[in-house]
Design a protein around this motif. Structure first.
Motif, PDB file in Angstrom:
ATOM      1  N   ARG A  76       0.841  -1.209   0.000  1.00 28.13           N
ATOM      2  CA  ARG A  76       0.000   0.000   0.000  1.00 28.13           C
ATOM      3  C   ARG A  76       0.870   1.251   0.000  1.00 28.13           C
ATOM      4  N   GLU A  77       1.889   1.262   0.856  1.00 25.22           N
ATOM      5  CA  GLU A  77       2.794   2.412   0.928  1.00 25.22           C
ATOM      6  C   GLU A  77       3.524   2.618  -0.400  1.00 25.22           C
ATOM      7  N   TYR A  78       3.992   1.515  -0.973  1.00 24.30           N
ATOM      8  CA  TYR A  78       4.764   1.627  -2.210  1.00 24.30           C
ATOM      9  C   TYR A  78       3.905   2.115  -3.370  1.00 24.30           C
ATOM     10  N   GLN A  79       2.690   1.653  -3.469  1.00 28.87           N
ATOM     11  CA  GLN A  79       1.799   2.104  -4.537  1.00 28.87           C
ATOM     12  C   GLN A  79       1.562   3.609  -4.439  1.00 28.87           C
ATOM     13  N   PHE A  80       1.444   4.110  -3.198  1.00 27.53           N
ATOM     14  CA  PHE A  80       1.287   5.551  -3.000  1.00 27.53           C
ATOM     15  C   PHE A  80       2.542   6.302  -3.452  1.00 27.53           C
ATOM     16  N   LEU A  81       3.707   5.796  -3.031  1.00 28.11           N
ATOM     17  CA  LEU A  81       4.971   6.436  -3.415  1.00 28.11           C
ATOM     18  C   LEU A  81       5.181   6.375  -4.925  1.00 28.11           C
ATOM     19  N   LYS A  82       4.854   5.248  -5.500  1.00 27.19           N
ATOM     20  CA  LYS A  82       5.053   5.065  -6.942  1.00 27.19           C
ATOM     21  C   LYS A  82       4.249   6.073  -7.736  1.00 27.19           C
ATOM     22  N   GLN A  83       3.025   6.297  -7.310  1.00 26.79           N
ATOM     23  CA  GLN A  83       2.177   7.257  -8.021  1.00 26.79           C
ATOM     24  C   GLN A  83       2.612   8.689  -7.737  1.00 26.79           C
ATOM     25  N   LYS A  84       2.958   8.969  -6.484  1.00 23.24           N
ATOM     26  CA  LYS A  84       3.325  10.335  -6.089  1.00 23.24           C
ATOM     27  C   LYS A  84       4.598  10.804  -6.765  1.00 23.24           C
ATOM     28  N   PHE A  85       5.609   9.904  -6.835  1.00 21.36           N
ATOM     29  CA  PHE A  85       6.918  10.290  -7.354  1.00 21.36           C
ATOM     30  C   PHE A  85       7.201   9.724  -8.743  1.00 21.36           C
ATOM     31  N   ASN A  86       6.195   9.122  -9.346  1.00 24.71           N
ATOM     32  CA  ASN A  86       6.332   8.584 -10.707  1.00 24.71           C
ATOM     33  C   ASN A  86       7.518   7.625 -10.792  1.00 24.71           C
ATOM     34  N   LEU A  87       7.561   6.654  -9.895  1.00 23.46           N
ATOM     35  CA  LEU A  87       8.680   5.727  -9.801  1.00 23.46           C
ATOM     36  C   LEU A  87       8.604   4.634 -10.854  1.00 23.46           C
ATOM     37  N   GLU A  88       9.775   4.227 -11.335  1.00 18.88           N
ATOM     38  CA  GLU A  88       9.888   3.102 -12.277  1.00 18.88           C
ATOM     39  C   GLU A  88      11.000   2.179 -11.782  1.00 18.88           C
ATOM     40  N   ASN A  89      10.823   0.893 -11.977  1.00 19.47           N
ATOM     41  CA  ASN A  89      11.867  -0.035 -11.546  1.00 19.47           C
ATOM     42  C   ASN A  89      12.160  -1.123 -12.577  1.00 19.47           C
TER      43      ASN A  89
END
Length: 423
Positions: A243-256
């Motif tokens: 849940r935390e990571y999905q929020f961070l991913k959307q907020k900071f436009n993260l790619e891995n």
């Protein structure tokens, strides 16, 4: 016969230096053999010679055979126009400049003693040895070895600094970001080092800064970028991280997608990527100004205090998601901290000091002498020949010696080889 040996003979005047003559019969008097050039161009710059009655200042080229001049196409290269003497082991043809004037040639074999040749062959042409001088290494004076190891230690620091310099250029001189990336790589050790480095480079350090105050959030960032949250797991801690990571991913436009997969295979449980990432998160949660603390510290005890961290509570009873284990405090060991100091902290402090205009390397040496010697196959082998590795400075230097000199057969550029050949 090889050119390295001829360079050694010429550079250190290991030949009869009186009554020298060129192939053409002209007397040669050497005032200076010149400066050894390790890059492209003539082998020795700015030599000073008297050939016959003429004093010359220029360059010297060294070959096994005179004809090697043409094999290497020097006749087509203008940088060789100012060669004043061609030093060869065997003269088999005359060499001419572009203007058709003959370059004076001296055949070195006429002036080298048979004892020198025999000593070279006995020491350096051995084939079936761990290192060529292993039968003689113990006889080298301790003072010579210690001074050589100090130089090799800084050679190794310079080599490691190249990686850090590249990271600094990519991060626009963000030292904190580079420290994070280097620590991430070394938390991964050999098996997961590249994967952890790719993880550290996959996220801007500003995002890491914004998650430092909450360890669970920072763990979510690291585990998510590492691809460890992609499987469905019925575990409250895992669900919370997702849940935390999905929020961070959307907020900071993260790619891995460019992060290399981490490995568990053939690792001791304490080195599992789950444990190491949790410890890395704990370190940055505990020290939110880590770079400043590292730069201000100089004693081993100070560093041990900084790196005295352990995993979050969940990982005290787990090594992998959902699989409970016996409770244990999984803290960084002194040995692991020593590896971080050797491979991350010392190289960064060394380069940062140079960046700040501090060329005094004594502080780095003092720190390296405080850290115990590494224990690996190279160090054990050297210690079996001579008890030489007592600190991290020694062990790092011996690794440099083995990989950059012994394995490459650069005995003539090694202080040990020079001493043995000079006896």
């Amino acid at each position: 016969m090889n050119e390295d040996f001829l360079h050694y003979i010429w550079k250190y005047k290991k030949f009869q230096i009186t009554q020298l003559k060129t192939i053409q019969g002209l007397p040669v008097i050497i005032s200076s053999v010149g400066t050894h050039n390790f890059n492209s161009g003539p082998d020795f710059f700015n030599a000073k010679l008297k050939i016959d009655e003429q004093v010359w200042a220029g360059n010297v080229e060294v070959h096994v055979k005179s004809s090697d001049w043409y094999v290497h196409n020097h006749e087509q290269d203008p940088v060789y126009d100012n060669v004043i003497l061609h030093v060869v082991w065997e003269h088999d043809t005359d060499i001419f400049r572009k203007d058709n004037t003959c370059i004076p040639t001296m055949q070195l074999r006429n002036y080298v003693s048979p004892e020198m040749i025999n000593k070279y062959q006995a020491l350096f042409l051995k084939q079936k040895h761990w290192i060529k001088c292993e039968n003689d290494f113990s006889a080298i004076d301790d003072f010579i070895v210690e001074n050589w190891l100090e130089r090799l230690f800084f050679e190794r620091l310079e080599r490691k600094s190249k990686t850090i310099t590249q990271l600094l250029e990519a991060s626009k001189n963000d030292w904190e970001a580079v420290l994070f990336q280097m620590l991430a790589m070394n938390f991964g050790l050999k098996v997961n080092g590249e994967a952890f480095m790719s993880l550290g480079q996959s996220v801007d350090f500003s995002v890491v800064r914004k998650t430092l105050s909450h360890q669970n959030t920072l763990e979510a960032l690291l585990f998510g970028q590492a691809g460890l949250l992609e499987n469905q797991v019925e575990d409250a801690y895992h669900v919370n991280l997702v849940r935390e990571y999905q929020f961070l991913k959307q907020k900071f436009n993260l790619e891995n997608q460019h992060v290399l997969p981490v490995q568990f295979f053939r690792l001791r449980p304490l080195n599992f990527p789950t444990i190491r990432l949790s410890q890395l998160a704990s370190l940055y949660h505990k020290h939110q100004n880590l770079f400043s603390k590292v730069m201000a510290s100089s004693s081993l005890n100070e560093f041990y205090e900084i790196f005295r961290v352990e995993t979050s509570d969940y990982w005290k009873t787990h090594y992998m998601f959902q699989k409970a284990s016996q409770p244990s405090a999984k803290a960084l060991s002194a040995g692991f901290i020593n590896l971080l100091l050797i491979n991350t902290i010392l190289p960064i402090k060394f380069l940062y000091a140079k960046h700040c205009g501090d060329e005094n390397a004594s502080k780095i040496m003092v720190m390296a002498y405080q850290i115990p010697s590494e224990q690996n196959s190279i160090i054990k082998a050297f210690n079996s020949l001579k008890s030489v590795s007592k600190s991290a400075l020694d062990s790092q230097a011996l690794i440099q010696l083995k990989t950059e000199y012994c394995d490459k057969h650069l005995c003539l550029k090694c202080a040990v080889g020079y001493q043995l050949l000079s006896k």
